[in-house]
Write an enzyme that holds these catalytic residues in place. Structure first.
Site, PDB file in Angstrom:
ATOM      1  N   GLU A  25       0.676  -1.213   0.131  1.00 53.07           N
ATOM      2  CA  GLU A  25      -0.142  -0.180   0.187  1.00 53.07           C
ATOM      3  C   GLU A  25       0.862   1.289  -0.040  1.00 53.07           C
ATOM      4  O   GLU A  25       0.503   2.173  -0.643  1.00 53.07           O
ATOM      5  CB  GLU A  25      -0.928  -0.034   1.264  1.00 53.07           C
ATOM      6  CG  GLU A  25      -2.289  -0.774   1.167  1.00 53.07           C
ATOM      7  CD  GLU A  25      -1.891  -2.380   1.320  1.00 53.07           C
ATOM      8  OE1 GLU A  25      -0.861  -2.608   1.939  1.00 53.07           O
ATOM      9  OE2 GLU A  25      -2.642  -3.154   1.222  1.00 53.07           O
ATOM     10  N   HIS A  38     -11.145  -4.273   9.334  1.00 55.92           N
ATOM     11  CA  HIS A  38     -11.561  -4.194   8.240  1.00 55.92           C
ATOM     12  C   HIS A  38     -13.108  -3.498   8.251  1.00 55.92           C
ATOM     13  O   HIS A  38     -13.939  -3.672   7.447  1.00 55.92           O
ATOM     14  CB  HIS A  38     -11.782  -5.661   7.469  1.00 55.92           C
ATOM     15  CG  HIS A  38     -10.871  -6.268   7.000  1.00 55.92           C
ATOM     16  ND1 HIS A  38      -9.630  -6.332   7.631  1.00 55.92           N
ATOM     17  CD2 HIS A  38     -10.328  -6.131   5.635  1.00 55.92           C
ATOM     18  CE1 HIS A  38      -8.628  -6.771   6.959  1.00 55.92           C
ATOM     19  NE2 HIS A  38      -9.017  -7.102   5.701  1.00 55.92           N
TER      20      HIS A  38
HETATM   21  C1  TPP Z   1      -2.453  -4.496   4.264  1.00 55.70           C
HETATM   22  C2  TPP Z   1      -3.410  -5.240   3.746  1.00 55.70           C
HETATM   23  N1  TPP Z   1      -3.440  -5.369   2.275  1.00 55.70           N
HETATM   24  C3  TPP Z   1      -4.418  -6.031   1.783  1.00 55.70           C
HETATM   25  C4  TPP Z   1      -5.286  -6.754   2.378  1.00 55.70           C
HETATM   26  C5  TPP Z   1      -6.347  -7.707   1.564  1.00 55.70           C
HETATM   27  N2  TPP Z   1      -5.892  -8.923   1.655  1.00 55.70           N
HETATM   28  C6  TPP Z   1      -6.286  -9.848   2.480  1.00 55.70           C
HETATM   29  S1  TPP Z   1      -5.452 -11.385   2.376  1.00 55.70           S
HETATM   30  C7  TPP Z   1      -4.530 -10.733   1.001  1.00 55.70           C
HETATM   31  C8  TPP Z   1      -3.787 -11.823   0.420  1.00 55.70           C
HETATM   32  C9  TPP Z   1      -2.655 -12.269   1.164  1.00 55.70           C
HETATM   33  O1  TPP Z   1      -2.134 -13.152   0.371  1.00 55.70           O
HETATM   34  P1  TPP Z   1      -1.004 -14.102   1.248  1.00 55.70           P
HETATM   35  O2  TPP Z   1      -0.151 -13.272   2.040  1.00 55.70           O
HETATM   36  O3  TPP Z   1       0.006 -14.653   0.490  1.00 55.70           O
HETATM   37  O4  TPP Z   1      -1.772 -14.810   2.201  1.00 55.70           O
HETATM   38  P2  TPP Z   1      -2.757 -15.943   1.813  1.00 55.70           P
HETATM   39  O5  TPP Z   1      -4.188 -15.389   1.757  1.00 55.70           O
HETATM   40  O6  TPP Z   1      -2.417 -16.511   0.633  1.00 55.70           O
HETATM   41  O7  TPP Z   1      -2.507 -17.134   2.895  1.00 55.70           O
HETATM   42  C10 TPP Z   1      -5.081  -9.639   0.818  1.00 55.70           C
HETATM   43  C11 TPP Z   1      -4.217  -8.650  -0.373  1.00 55.70           C
HETATM   44  C12 TPP Z   1      -5.058  -6.816   3.742  1.00 55.70           C
HETATM   45  N3  TPP Z   1      -5.850  -7.725   4.620  1.00 55.70           N
HETATM   46  N4  TPP Z   1      -4.151  -5.945   4.505  1.00 55.70           N
END
Ligand code: TPP
Ligand code: MG
Lengths: 349, 330
Positions: free
Chosen positions: B66, B135
């Site tokens: 971000e 959230h």
């Molecule tokens: C700072 C932030 N940016 C975006 C999000 C939205 N978001 C939630 S999970 C996710 C993907 C995360 O991917 P990863 O770290 O690989 O974890 P996974 O879901 O694959 O276990 C996103 C973009 C968030 N929760 N927090």
């Protein structure tokens, strides 16, 4: 049913260890399936439930190398890790249902589950949000000389966050007893890892900071457990590390996502990397248990996890008065409710 | 040539998408940057299919970075583009705050007016999905407390369209906060109508007894409460601020002066919030006309819980607005 943490005294590669790790993985998978069911039955608090199906070896394997006093943080896909650290599935499910009986009294939910008693400093809904806390936990461990380590579990997506690099640099600089454990399920929501970075060899970044760094395949939990042991031992001796565990996210990102952005062929291939099935086959191959015995074990786990749903549904909602509790320490006054304030202001005329 | 009005019924979500499409078609310098905005189509579906229409060069999927994304938008805006960032949840604004508050907001001023930062950060906030403490927040006051940042929060489908287009044409950085509970709201958009000017509040209902000033989802709650109040013989004026920077005080003033009673309603928390600023202004500027204290109906000064019952109890609802109004007359 045994719901305590993995018994680390069981020696690596031993027969009982194979079975023990399988059990933990099966419990995680079955629990996650029940979370899906809770949602389908409209009994979960919301739909932001991230299942760790396909990643069970990371949780079971890594946690097998941890000691009871160790601390950890997780990301939003942390149910499996917490179970592998000895969480009570009933209290977890109740939390996911937003009930008073949950680990966080229904305030946190799936993405904010925590239990200080088990060293769980908190799951996180902010990608990368929980990572730097282990630097602090590592400082505390060193300060208190208590021999514990701290582990940050996070997804591949968190490697996009600057805070990870700040934390890794401090950990390496100060030689803290910490491990960064990256569960690389190849996706951050709809973005495949190669669409998020030009160099998906994630451990190479950690090596650049001077951390012990490696990537292992998550298919065989025994391989994960052995690598984790090396990393935890090193961390305990003041050599922090970064371990990436490769796996595949079997289902959608959260409950409403059906992964339309994924190629079905890729998905079918990915789901072949099934650590639970692999471990089961190993156990049969080694002659430790036969199919029937494993089925019986699975049934026992299924029963235990079925009970978590019944338990959750039977639990009470948190009382409305708990709204104002725990904003500050119990010794402090609670914030005044807006309604009370309005009544006070408008009462005297 | 007389332009015909084209009234189209659509959802808040579709109106936002249409605004992006129309503005992107008109100005080739507009690019969209954000997590999951392209192939996935946006976490809440606002940017769905835009990548097909405008290509990967203009609809850019980013890593989960971000601070970097917003910072990149600042540089792009200073280099002649018109970036629109999608920040998936307003709760993540903390991660971008340096880029917003120390960079975007101050560049025009610090550099003696040489250049502006014409960018938009679209994001969404609010409760309603059991999405939990990280959230579900309403963080508009963070933005309002930073001179240099504009802030818009559409309540209606028509505003989702027109306000977003206007935001995308502003000379300065605009934070544009949608409400996650409004995406499926249906309403009419007049695509060709001359919209209410940027920075002007809308008077959605006229009444002589009380003025309720609000914005975003609480506009709908206030309208609901106003109907009930009318059954009790109390006629309320409802003002939808639409933009929180600038604030259109001149639209508020005559209604307060006429009715002598003002209530400010926000989903964001009470203390040091939007309502505090509005109440202060009303009291300073309309003091002699007031029959009652200005009342703030706002979110509780607590984090948001995942438990649906606690989540609901954390923010105002129509009944609370109605009850408060009744008390102002008792
Ligand atoms: C700072 C932030 N940016 C975006 C999000 C939205 N978001 C939630 S999970 C996710 C993907 C995360 O991917 P990863 O770290 O690989 O974890 P996974 O879901 O694959 O276990 C996103 C973009 C968030 N929760 N927090
Ligand atoms: Mg991932």
């Amino acid at each position: 049913m045994n719901s305590t943490a993995f018994d680390a005294s069981i020696s690596s590669g031993s027969n009982s260890r194979h079975v023990e790790l399988y059990k933990i993985m099966r419990r995680i998978r079955t629990f996650e399936e029940r979370v899906g069911e809770l949602f389908a039955r409209a009994q979960s608090a919301g739909s932001m439930l991230h299942l760790s199906i396909g990643e069970e070896s990371a949780a079971a394997g890594f946690c097998a190398a941890m000691e009871p006093m160790d601390k950890f943080t997780t990301h939003h896909r942390g149910h499996g890790i917490f179970l592998a650290r000895g969480a009570d599935p009933k209290k977890m499910m109740a939390e996911i249902g937003g009930k008073e009986a949950g680990y966080c009294r229904g305030k946190g939910g799936s993405m904010h589950i925590a239990d200080m008693g088990l060293g769980h400093l908190g799951a996180n809904a902010i990608v990368g949000g929980g990572i730097p806390a282990i630097v602090g936990a590592g400082l505390a461990a060193r300060h208190k000389q208590d021999g514990s380590i701290a582990v940050a579990f996070f997804g591949d997506g968190a490697t996009g966050q600057g805070v990870l690099y700040e934390a890794m640099n401090m950990a390496a600089l100060w030689k803290l007893p910490v491990v960064f454990c990256c569960i690389n399920n190849q996706y951050g929501m709809g973005t495949r890892i190669d669409q998020a970075t030009a160099n998906p060899a994630l451990h190479e970044r950690a090596a650049a900071f001077g951390l012990k760094a490696e990537t292992v395949d998550g298919l065989d939990v025994e391989v994960v457990a052995q690598a984790a042991q090396e990393f935890c031992d090193a961390a305990r001796a003041g050599n922090p590390g970064f371990l990436a565990i490769d796996c595949y996210r079997f289902y959608g990102h959260a409950r409403k996502d059906k992964s339309p952005y994924r190629d079905p062929v890729e998905e079918a291939e990915g789901r072949k990397k099934d650590p639970v099935l692999f471990s089961r086959n190993q156990i049969i191959k080694l002659g430790l248990f036969d199919e029937t015995e494993l089925d019986a074990l699975d049934d026992e786990i299924a029963e235990e996890m079925d009970a978590t749903i019944d338990f959750t549904i039977a639990q009470a909602e948190p009382p409305l008065m708990s709204l104002f509790r725990d904003v500050y320490a119990p010794s402090e006054p609670e914030p005044e409710a807006v309604r009370t304030r309005i009544n006070r202001i408008l009462a005297n005329d | 040539m007389i332009e015909e009005n084209i009234m189209i019924e659509m959802t808040y979500r579709d109106a936002l998408r249409q605004a992006l499409v129309d503005q992107m078609s008109q100005d080739s310098n507009v690019i969209i940057l954000g997590e999951e905005v392209g192939r996935y189509g946006g976490a809440y579906g606002v940017t769905k299919n835009l990548i097909k229409e405008f290509g990967e060069e203009r609809v850019i999927d980013t890593p989960i970075s971000e601070a970097g994304i917003v910072g990149a938008a600042v540089g792009a805006a200073m280099s002649g583009l018109r970036p629109v960032v999608e920040l998936m949840y307003v709760d993540f604004i903390g991660m971008t705050m340096d880029q917003l508050a120390n960079q975007a907001a101050k560049i025009r001023y610090m550099f003696g007016g040489q250049i502006g930062v014409p960018m938009v950060v679209r994001t969404q906030g609010g409760t309603g999905r059991s999405a939990g403490a990280q959230h579900s927040q309403s963080l508009e006051a963070f933005i309002m407390h930073t001179p240099g940042l504009r802030l818009a929060m559409p309540a209606t489908v028509n505003d989702a369209y027109h306000l977003l287009r206007q935001a995308m044409a502003q000379p300065d950085p605009v934070i544009f906060i949608e409400h996650k509970g409004l995406y499926t709201l249906k309403g009419e958009v007049d695509l060709n109508a001359t919209p209410l000017p940027w920075g002007k509040a809308a008077v959605l209902r006229q009444g002589d007894d009380l003025v309720i000033v609000t914005y975003s989802r609480q506009v709908h709650y206030a309208l609901e409460a106003a109907k009930k109040l009318a059954e009790n013989g109390i006629e309320a004026t409802i003002i939808d601020l639409r933009t929180l920077n600038p604030i259109d005080f001149e639209t508020i003033r005559p209604h307060v002066e006429r009715s002598g009673r003002a209530m400010v309603v926000t989903e964001s928390v009470l203390t040091c919030g939007v309502a505090a600023e509005l109440a202060a202004r009303i009291s300073e500027e309309c003091f002699d006309f007031l029959h009652e204290p200005i009342v703030r109906v706002a979110g509780e000064d607590i984090p948001i819980s995942v438990s649906p019952i606690l989540e609901k109890g954390s923010v105002p609802n129509p009944q609370m607005i109605e009850e408060t109004a009744l008390k102002m007359f008792s």
